[in-house]
Every structure is written in structure tokens, then in C-alpha cells.
Design a protein around this motif. Structure first.
Motif, PDB file in Angstrom:
ATOM      1  N   ASN A   1       0.835  -1.200   0.000  1.00 39.56           N
ATOM      2  CA  ASN A   1       0.000   0.000   0.000  1.00 39.56           C
ATOM      3  C   ASN A   1       0.871   1.252   0.000  1.00 39.56           C
ATOM      4  O   ASN A   1       2.015   1.231   0.476  1.00 39.56           O
TER       5      ASN A   1
ATOM      6  N   GLN B   1       0.593   5.724   0.682  1.00 41.78           N
ATOM      7  CA  GLN B   1      -0.196   6.870   1.140  1.00 41.78           C
ATOM      8  C   GLN B   1       0.543   8.137   0.751  1.00 41.78           C
ATOM      9  O   GLN B   1       1.726   8.305   1.055  1.00 41.78           O
TER      10      GLN B   1
ATOM     11  N   GLU C   1      -9.860   5.610  -3.683  1.00 39.87           N
ATOM     12  CA  GLU C   1      -8.505   5.789  -3.154  1.00 39.87           C
ATOM     13  C   GLU C   1      -8.137   7.240  -2.862  1.00 39.87           C
ATOM     14  O   GLU C   1      -7.053   7.507  -2.341  1.00 39.87           O
ATOM     15  N   ALA C   2      -8.974   8.201  -3.215  1.00 43.34           N
ATOM     16  CA  ALA C   2      -8.586   9.610  -3.096  1.00 43.34           C
ATOM     17  C   ALA C   2      -9.679  10.436  -2.437  1.00 43.34           C
ATOM     18  O   ALA C   2     -10.864  10.250  -2.715  1.00 43.34           O
TER      19      ALA C   2
ATOM     20  N   VAL D   1      -4.336  10.469  -0.880  1.00 39.81           N
ATOM     21  CA  VAL D   1      -4.472   9.386  -1.854  1.00 39.81           C
ATOM     22  C   VAL D   1      -3.874   8.117  -1.236  1.00 39.81           C
ATOM     23  O   VAL D   1      -2.719   8.119  -0.795  1.00 39.81           O
ATOM     24  N   ASN D   2      -4.663   7.027  -1.216  1.00 40.87           N
ATOM     25  CA  ASN D   2      -4.241   5.784  -0.575  1.00 40.87           C
ATOM     26  C   ASN D   2      -4.427   4.597  -1.527  1.00 40.87           C
ATOM     27  O   ASN D   2      -5.355   3.798  -1.367  1.00 40.87           O
ATOM     28  N   PRO D   3      -3.571   4.456  -2.509  1.00 41.21           N
ATOM     29  CA  PRO D   3      -3.739   3.360  -3.471  1.00 41.21           C
ATOM     30  C   PRO D   3      -3.177   2.033  -2.956  1.00 41.21           C
ATOM     31  O   PRO D   3      -2.184   2.015  -2.218  1.00 41.21           O
ATOM     32  N   ARG D   4      -3.831   0.944  -3.324  1.00 41.76           N
ATOM     33  CA  ARG D   4      -3.263  -0.387  -3.120  1.00 41.76           C
ATOM     34  C   ARG D   4      -2.482  -0.732  -4.374  1.00 41.76           C
ATOM     35  O   ARG D   4      -3.040  -0.928  -5.449  1.00 41.76           O
ATOM     36  N   ILE D   5      -1.164  -0.811  -4.248  1.00 41.92           N
ATOM     37  CA  ILE D   5      -0.299  -0.975  -5.417  1.00 41.92           C
ATOM     38  C   ILE D   5      -0.260  -2.420  -5.898  1.00 41.92           C
ATOM     39  O   ILE D   5      -0.297  -2.696  -7.104  1.00 41.92           O
TER      40      ILE D   5
END
Length: 433
Positions: free
Chosen positions: A31, A33, A387-388, A424-428
Motif C-alpha cells: 500500500n 499513502q 482511493e482519493a 491518496v491511498n492506493p493499493r499498489i
């Protein structure tokens, strides 16, 4: 027929879940952030070198990359964090925010060791303090049990600045990574069966070392109390009480306490109303001399309550005049916080919040009123996508001469603060095998 079909589907789903568990014992998740917040502060700024700035503008940023691995009996986490102000000299702050290993059993027992967040109850005493860009984590060993409505945690910490070499037994919190030398904490929570009632008990023993003494020694202070939440139908009522005793790092006895009560009414999923009151005890005769004069009073007993390692921003006014930075002279006059507000969601993904605080001290200050002022807070948050999220806020405080005297600030009558933040918290990446 309907009942049979439901049972059949449930049986099939259960078999699939079991098969998935057996097939995929391991899971890896990465993840990220990325958080950026710009702020404008006007009024209430301290005097520096004889000059008082009218306004302060700056932009914070925080970036995290987190790797989490989990299997049936084991979980590990490694989170790197960078935080800085745009244009800051050097590289800002780059550190390992979390690095821990957790061993767990099917019976609910676990052991978790390493750098980790400590978040308990409403985070008033122990919390991640996530509003601050650096946030707060602890180097601890946590042992616990969770199951059948019971949660019990024991937390142990011992900190040093270096290896056990010359000066290695002395721990100064002002240049160490943690704010204490030793800490032992016990937390217990119980959810009452068939009732919307939860009860928590907390005990902390904190060791602080006086760094200026010829022969440094560790002084211990204790905090104990509890937190209760009751949620019947559309209501949620929560309250807490904590007491502090022992001695501070200068061997002065501590006798302090705090209490809080908050009620929230949510008649609809679109809006809610809340009101509450906080009382934090203060030191006797917390004299703050007028500018141009000197003189402090040596207290025989510390009666000002310390909020230790909690998430302060969400409780005592968003402008953070209280319990974030120390008062002049180090003593606190305590705080009374009477607040009322509401949340409203007019459309999906949009949340609006309004707050009002009346703030005053609890101690008697010579030649000063108890009132600190009135604070109004407005904020909005909108989820652009999963995610945002973008959020903003504005706060205004009409301070009093007591606030100016305690904080040694100017422009007390019209204190303003505005901010705009993108998170923004994307799961990569995620995989199972």
C-alpha cells in the motif's frame, strides 16, 4: 425451497472459503499513502526576535510505503515514511514508521513486537495522532488475547539512545526517538453481550529520566482510568475518566485528573448532532509573567493533567492551541471545553461538519479571567474515488487576554486558520499463494 436454496448457497460458499484458505496460505499486500496539506495561519503567532508575523503560509507532505505479509499464524509489516514542508532545507524526516512481527494463534492469543501504532478507545490517551505529519508510533512488545467479547493487551517498552556504552544508560526524551524511557501498559475491553455497551480499563506506568541531574534516575508516573460507550438505537454516549499520580522527571509529585462526556444523536444516515464537555485539571497558581518581566513559581505538586500520547487535534479545538505545545513556563492551567456541532451529508461521498467550542481554564490565574475564547470550525470532505479524498477547513477563534498571556501571542481577537488537503491511498499490489 427458498430456505433450502439459501442453505445450499451458504454451504457452497463455505466450501469455497475453506478451499481458498487451504489453497492460499500466504498474502502479500503493498500500500501507499500520499498526503499533501496546505495551511494559512493568521494571528496568534509568537514573537520571534522582536518581530511578529501577521500570517504564516506553508505546505506539508507525507508519503508512506507499506508492505504487509500475512499467513495463518504470522503477520509482518514494514512502513517507510517521509514527511517535510515544501522547500525545506535538507531531506525532511525519513524514517521507519512501523516495523513489526505478529505471531498469533487460533485461540486469540498473540504477540506483536517492533515499532507499531498504539490506538485505544477514542485515542484520547493512546492514539496514532495522524493529523500530525510525523504521526506517532512506539517501539514495544505487545502481548494479548482477543475473543468472545474480551480484549486484553499488555504493552512493554524500554528505550535507549544508543548501545550500552558511555552514557548509554541515560535516556533523554528530547533527543530520543520515544518520549519516555520505560512504559508498561495494561488495557482491557469488554463488550457486554446482547447490549450496545462497551467498557475499557487502562493502566500505564511511565518512566521518565531527569537528564540534567548529576546522577540521573528514572521517576515513574502512573495513569489509570476507563472509557465507556453506550449506543442504544440512534444514540451514542461515550465518557471517560483518568487519574495521574506518581512523580514527574524532576521528582515533583503528580496529582491530576480529567473527565469527558459526549453524546451523539443520529436520526438519519445523512446527518447527526453531538455535544459534550471535557475537564482537564490544572496546576495551582500557574503564574505567567507579563512580557518584559520574569519570575516563575516552583510548584510542590503537579496538578495539570497530561494527555500523554493521544490524538490531541480531534478533541480540544482544531487550531491546536491546547495540549500540542507547552504553555510558557511548562505549567498548565488546565482546560474546560464545552462543544456542540453536527455532521451533514447532502450527497453521496460529501460530508460537512460544523463545531463550536467555548474554552476556559480550570485553575485560578491571578489578575486574569478564566475564559480563553470561542472557536468556530467548519470543514468539508469529498471522496473523489475509492482511493482519493479532498478535504478543507476553516477555523476562527475570538481569544481573550488570558489566552494571549498564557500563549505569549499577539492578535488574540481574530485568530484564523484555513487548510486544504489531498489524501491518496492506493493499493499498489496484492497477491495470494
Amino acid at each position: 425451497m427458498t430456505s433450502f436454496a439459501w442453505m445450499s448457497m451458504g454451504h457452497v460458499y463455505g466450501d469455497n472459503a475453506l478451499r481458498d484458505t487451504l489453497t492460499h496460505e500466504n498474502q502479500l499486500v503493498v500500500n501507499a499513502q500520499l498526503m499533501t496539506r496546505g495551511e494559512i495561519r493568521k494571528g496568534g503567532l509568537p514573537e520571534v526576535n522582536g518581530n511578529i508575523e501577521d500570517r504564516a503560509n506553508f505546505i506539508f507532505e507525507r508519503s508512506r510505503l507499506s508492505i504487509d505479509f500475512e499467513k495463518t499464524w504470522l503477520e509482518t509489516n514494514l512502513t517507510a515514511q517521509h514527511s517535510s514542508v515544501w522547500g525545506q532545507k535538507g531531506s525532511g524526516s525519513l524514517n521507519i514508521y512501523e516495523a513489526w512481527v505478529k505471531l498469533k494463534t487460533k485461540s486469540g492469543m498473540f504477540a506483536k513486537i517492533g515499532r507499531q501504532e498504539l490506538n485505544y478507545d477514542d485515542e484520547r490517551i493512546l492514539g496514532r495522532n495522524d493529523w500530525a505529519m510525523a504521526a506517532l508510533s512506539h517501539d514495544v512488545l505487545k502481548l494479548g488475547y482477543e475473543g468472545y467479547g474480551h480484549k486484553a493487551h499488555a504493552i512493554l517498552a524500554y528505550n535507549q539512545r544508543a548501545e550500552n556504552i558511555k552514557g548509554g544508560t541515560v535516556y533523554r526524551s528530547d533527543d530520543g526517538a520515544q518520549p519516555y524511557k520505560t512504559m508498561q501498559t495494561v488495557w482491557y475491553h469488554y463488550d457486554v453481550p446482547r447490549m450496545p455497551l462497551g467498557v475499557s480499563l487502562l493502566f500505564m506506568n511511565i518512566g521518565m529520566e531527569e537528564s540534567e541531574a548529576l546522577e540521573p534516575k528514572t521517576e515513574f508516573q502512573q495513569l489509570f482510568g476507563g472509557y465507556v460507550t453506550f449506543s442504544p438505537r440512534q444514540w451514542n454516549v461515550e465518557g471517560s475518566f483518568y487519574y495521574q499520580t506518581g512523580h514527574d522527571e524532576f521528582s515533583i509529585p503528580i496529582r491530576a485528573f480529567m473527565g469527558s462526556l459526549k453524546a451523539t444523536y443520529r436520526p438519519s444516515t445523512n446527518y447527526s448532532l453531538f455535544a459534550g464537555y471535557d475537564y482537564l485539571s490544572g496546576d495551582d497558581n500557574p503564574i505567567v509573567p507579563q512580557k518584559g518581566s520574569i519570575g516563575l513559581v516552583q510548584h510542590k505538586t503537579v496538578k495539570g493533567f497530561s494527555t500523554v500520547y493521544g490524538s490531541h487535534h480531534q478533541f480540544y479545538g482544531a487550531m491546536d492551541f491546547f495540549y500540542v505545545s507547552a504553555y510558557y513556563g511548562g505549567y498548565t492551567p488546565g482546560l474546560q471545553n464545552l462543544f456542540v456541532g453536527g455532521n451533514y451529508s447532502p450527497v453521496k461521498n460529501l460530508s460537512l461538519t460544523a463545531n463550536y467550542h467555548y474554552l476556559s481554564v480550570t485553575s485560578k490565574i491571578p489578575e486574569a479571567k478564566r475564559s480563553l475564547g470561542h472557536e468556530i470550525e467548519l470543514s468539508a470532505s469529498y471522496a473523489i474515488m475509492k482511493e482519493a479524498r479532498v478535504s478543507m477547513g476553516y477555523s476562527y477563534m475570538h481569544g481573550t487576554s488570558t489566552l494571549e498571556r498564557l500563549q505569549r501571542v499577539e492578535g488574540k481577537n481574530h485568530l484564523q486558520w484555513g487548510w486544504l488537503m489531498l489524501s491518496v491511498n492506493p493499493r499498489i499490489f496484492t497477491t495470494k499463494w
